[in-house]
Design a protein around this motif. Sequence first.
Motif, mmCIF file in Angstrom:
data_model
loop_
_atom_site.group_PDB
_atom_site.id
_atom_site.type_symbol
_atom_site.label_atom_id
_atom_site.label_comp_id
_atom_site.label_asym_id
_atom_site.label_seq_id
_atom_site.Cartn_x
_atom_site.Cartn_y
_atom_site.Cartn_z
ATOM 1 N N SER A 21 0.840 -1.192 0.000
ATOM 2 C CA SER A 21 0.000 0.000 0.000
ATOM 3 C C SER A 21 0.876 1.243 0.000
ATOM 4 C CB SER A 21 -0.910 0.016 1.231
ATOM 5 O OG SER A 21 -1.781 -1.078 1.249
ATOM 6 N N CYS A 22 0.350 2.303 -0.569
ATOM 7 C CA CYS A 22 1.030 3.597 -0.579
ATOM 8 C C CYS A 22 0.010 4.635 -0.153
ATOM 9 C CB CYS A 22 1.572 3.899 -1.964
ATOM 10 S SG CYS A 22 2.274 5.549 -2.160
ATOM 11 N N ALA A 23 0.264 5.277 0.974
ATOM 12 C CA ALA A 23 -0.630 6.300 1.503
ATOM 13 C C ALA A 23 -0.030 7.676 1.266
ATOM 14 C CB ALA A 23 -0.859 6.078 2.984
ATOM 15 N N ALA A 24 -0.858 8.590 0.799
ATOM 16 C CA ALA A 24 -0.386 9.947 0.507
ATOM 17 C C ALA A 24 -0.947 10.944 1.506
ATOM 18 C CB ALA A 24 -0.787 10.362 -0.896
ATOM 19 N N SER A 25 -0.118 11.896 1.876
ATOM 20 C CA SER A 25 -0.571 13.036 2.665
ATOM 21 C C SER A 25 0.062 14.292 2.084
ATOM 22 C CB SER A 25 -0.201 12.870 4.142
ATOM 23 O OG SER A 25 1.196 12.756 4.294
ATOM 24 N N MET A 34 0.873 7.663 -11.090
ATOM 25 C CA MET A 34 1.631 7.033 -10.022
ATOM 26 C C MET A 34 2.399 5.831 -10.540
ATOM 27 S SD MET A 34 0.838 8.782 -7.288
ATOM 28 C CE MET A 34 1.386 7.676 -5.975
ATOM 29 N N GLY A 35 3.363 5.434 -9.764
ATOM 30 C CA GLY A 35 4.119 4.256 -10.156
ATOM 31 C C GLY A 35 4.728 3.543 -8.969
ATOM 32 N N TRP A 36 5.056 2.292 -9.198
ATOM 33 C CA TRP A 36 5.844 1.495 -8.262
ATOM 34 C C TRP A 36 7.195 1.204 -8.912
ATOM 35 C CZ3 TRP A 36 4.682 0.475 -3.288
ATOM 36 C CH2 TRP A 36 3.347 0.586 -2.874
ATOM 37 N N PHE A 37 8.230 1.305 -8.105
ATOM 38 C CA PHE A 37 9.582 1.000 -8.534
ATOM 39 C C PHE A 37 10.203 0.074 -7.484
ATOM 40 C CE2 PHE A 37 10.115 4.155 -11.936
ATOM 41 C CZ PHE A 37 8.997 4.946 -11.707
ATOM 42 N N ARG A 38 11.312 -0.545 -7.843
ATOM 43 C CA ARG A 38 11.997 -1.381 -6.871
ATOM 44 C C ARG A 38 13.504 -1.295 -7.088
ATOM 45 N NH1 ARG A 38 10.156 -7.411 -9.033
ATOM 46 N NH2 ARG A 38 11.465 -7.454 -10.918
ATOM 47 N N SER A 63 8.897 -8.195 -16.528
ATOM 48 C CA SER A 63 9.235 -9.205 -15.527
ATOM 49 C C SER A 63 8.108 -9.477 -14.532
ATOM 50 C CB SER A 63 10.493 -8.780 -14.768
ATOM 51 O OG SER A 63 10.290 -7.539 -14.120
ATOM 52 N N VAL A 64 7.141 -8.557 -14.423
ATOM 53 C CA VAL A 64 6.069 -8.736 -13.438
ATOM 54 C C VAL A 64 4.695 -8.850 -14.082
ATOM 55 C CG1 VAL A 64 7.432 -7.415 -11.780
ATOM 56 C CG2 VAL A 64 5.581 -6.277 -13.025
ATOM 57 N N LYS A 65 4.617 -8.653 -15.382
ATOM 58 C CA LYS A 65 3.325 -8.672 -16.063
ATOM 59 C C LYS A 65 2.659 -10.034 -15.891
ATOM 60 C CE LYS A 65 1.303 -6.721 -20.225
ATOM 61 N NZ LYS A 65 1.596 -6.084 -21.538
ATOM 62 N N GLY A 66 1.374 -9.986 -15.518
ATOM 63 C CA GLY A 66 0.634 -11.212 -15.287
ATOM 64 C C GLY A 66 0.694 -11.708 -13.853
ATOM 65 N N ARG A 67 1.618 -11.148 -13.067
ATOM 66 C CA ARG A 67 1.745 -11.545 -11.663
ATOM 67 C C ARG A 67 1.391 -10.397 -10.708
ATOM 68 N NH1 ARG A 67 6.621 -12.689 -9.659
ATOM 69 N NH2 ARG A 67 7.776 -11.383 -11.142
ATOM 70 N N PHE A 68 1.684 -9.177 -11.099
ATOM 71 C CA PHE A 68 1.438 -7.999 -10.257
ATOM 72 C C PHE A 68 0.266 -7.207 -10.824
ATOM 73 C CE2 PHE A 68 6.046 -7.307 -8.515
ATOM 74 C CZ PHE A 68 6.083 -8.626 -8.121
ATOM 75 N N THR A 69 -0.458 -6.554 -9.913
ATOM 76 C CA THR A 69 -1.557 -5.686 -10.317
ATOM 77 C C THR A 69 -1.482 -4.380 -9.533
ATOM 78 O OG1 THR A 69 -2.989 -7.588 -10.756
ATOM 79 C CG2 THR A 69 -4.054 -5.441 -10.537
ATOM 80 N N ILE A 70 -1.421 -3.274 -10.270
ATOM 81 C CA ILE A 70 -1.415 -1.956 -9.662
ATOM 82 C C ILE A 70 -2.836 -1.410 -9.653
ATOM 83 C CG2 ILE A 70 -0.901 -0.780 -11.852
ATOM 84 C CD1 ILE A 70 0.809 1.226 -10.263
ATOM 85 N N SER A 71 -3.193 -0.713 -8.585
ATOM 86 C CA SER A 71 -4.523 -0.114 -8.498
ATOM 87 C C SER A 71 -4.447 1.115 -7.601
ATOM 88 C CB SER A 71 -5.546 -1.112 -7.958
ATOM 89 O OG SER A 71 -5.210 -1.518 -6.640
ATOM 90 N N ARG A 72 -5.500 1.897 -7.619
ATOM 91 C CA ARG A 72 -5.547 3.089 -6.784
ATOM 92 C C ARG A 72 -6.968 3.354 -6.339
ATOM 93 N NH1 ARG A 72 -3.061 7.621 -10.366
ATOM 94 N NH2 ARG A 72 -3.553 8.914 -8.577
ATOM 95 N N TYR A 80 -2.027 0.815 -4.567
ATOM 96 C CA TYR A 80 -1.722 -0.535 -4.122
ATOM 97 C C TYR A 80 -0.918 -1.285 -5.186
ATOM 98 C CZ TYR A 80 -5.683 0.759 -1.198
ATOM 99 O OH TYR A 80 -6.522 1.428 -0.350
ATOM 100 N N LEU A 81 -0.243 -2.322 -4.738
ATOM 101 C CA LEU A 81 0.411 -3.255 -5.650
ATOM 102 C C LEU A 81 0.169 -4.662 -5.118
ATOM 103 C CD1 LEU A 81 2.191 -3.449 -8.221
ATOM 104 C CD2 LEU A 81 4.159 -3.676 -6.677
ATOM 105 N N GLN A 82 -0.680 -5.412 -5.797
ATOM 106 C CA GLN A 82 -0.913 -6.806 -5.454
ATOM 107 C C GLN A 82 0.126 -7.646 -6.180
ATOM 108 O OE1 GLN A 82 -3.232 -8.259 -3.325
ATOM 109 N NE2 GLN A 82 -2.080 -10.137 -3.731
ATOM 110 N N MET A 83 0.890 -8.405 -5.415
ATOM 111 C CA MET A 83 1.971 -9.198 -5.976
ATOM 112 C C MET A 83 1.686 -10.669 -5.719
ATOM 113 S SD MET A 83 5.254 -6.878 -4.864
ATOM 114 C CE MET A 83 5.115 -7.302 -3.145
ATOM 115 N N ASN A 84 1.510 -11.415 -6.779
ATOM 116 C CA ASN A 84 1.243 -12.852 -6.700
ATOM 117 C C ASN A 84 2.367 -13.636 -7.343
ATOM 118 O OD1 ASN A 84 -1.298 -12.255 -5.560
ATOM 119 N ND2 ASN A 84 -2.268 -12.178 -7.579
ATOM 120 N N SER A 85 2.414 -14.918 -7.046
ATOM 121 C CA SER A 85 3.430 -15.805 -7.627
ATOM 122 C C SER A 85 4.825 -15.214 -7.483
ATOM 123 C CB SER A 85 3.112 -16.067 -9.098
ATOM 124 O OG SER A 85 1.833 -16.655 -9.236
#
Length: 126
Positions: A21-25, A34-38, A63-72, A80-85
């Motif tokens: 999760s990413c919370a903004a203030s 928005m984006g997720w990086f690692r 590398s994450v397509k089909g396994r991760f899902t980004i949402s807001r 959010y970033l749902q990470m599976n497998s």
Amino acid sequence: QEQLVESGGGLVQAGGSLRLSCAASGLTLSMYAMGWFRQAPGKEREFVAAISWSGGTTDYAHSVKGRFTISRDNAKNMMYLQMNSLKPEDTAVYYCAADRSQYYTSNPSPNGMDYWGKGTLVTVSS
């Protein structure tokens, strides 16, 4: 003061799942793409996933397509970033970031993002 705070990281076995999760203030997230990086140890920070202002457009690193899902959820000022497998090679510190540009970029560079969280560590054991 603008702030992004990530949460949800931890230790998980290969094949497992985590939800970040990413919370903004101080920021109205609906105004930002928005984006997720690692960043893994010894490696450069890399793009993981991006999402447009309304959430209608999403893009992923190969590398994450089909396994991760980004949402807001703009009403909650959250992303959010749902990470599976999950795989051991997914081990990294994960960062959320906001882009104030008026243009959406499907594969943003870390240098193009304007606000960053401090990251949350994801460790995937084999």
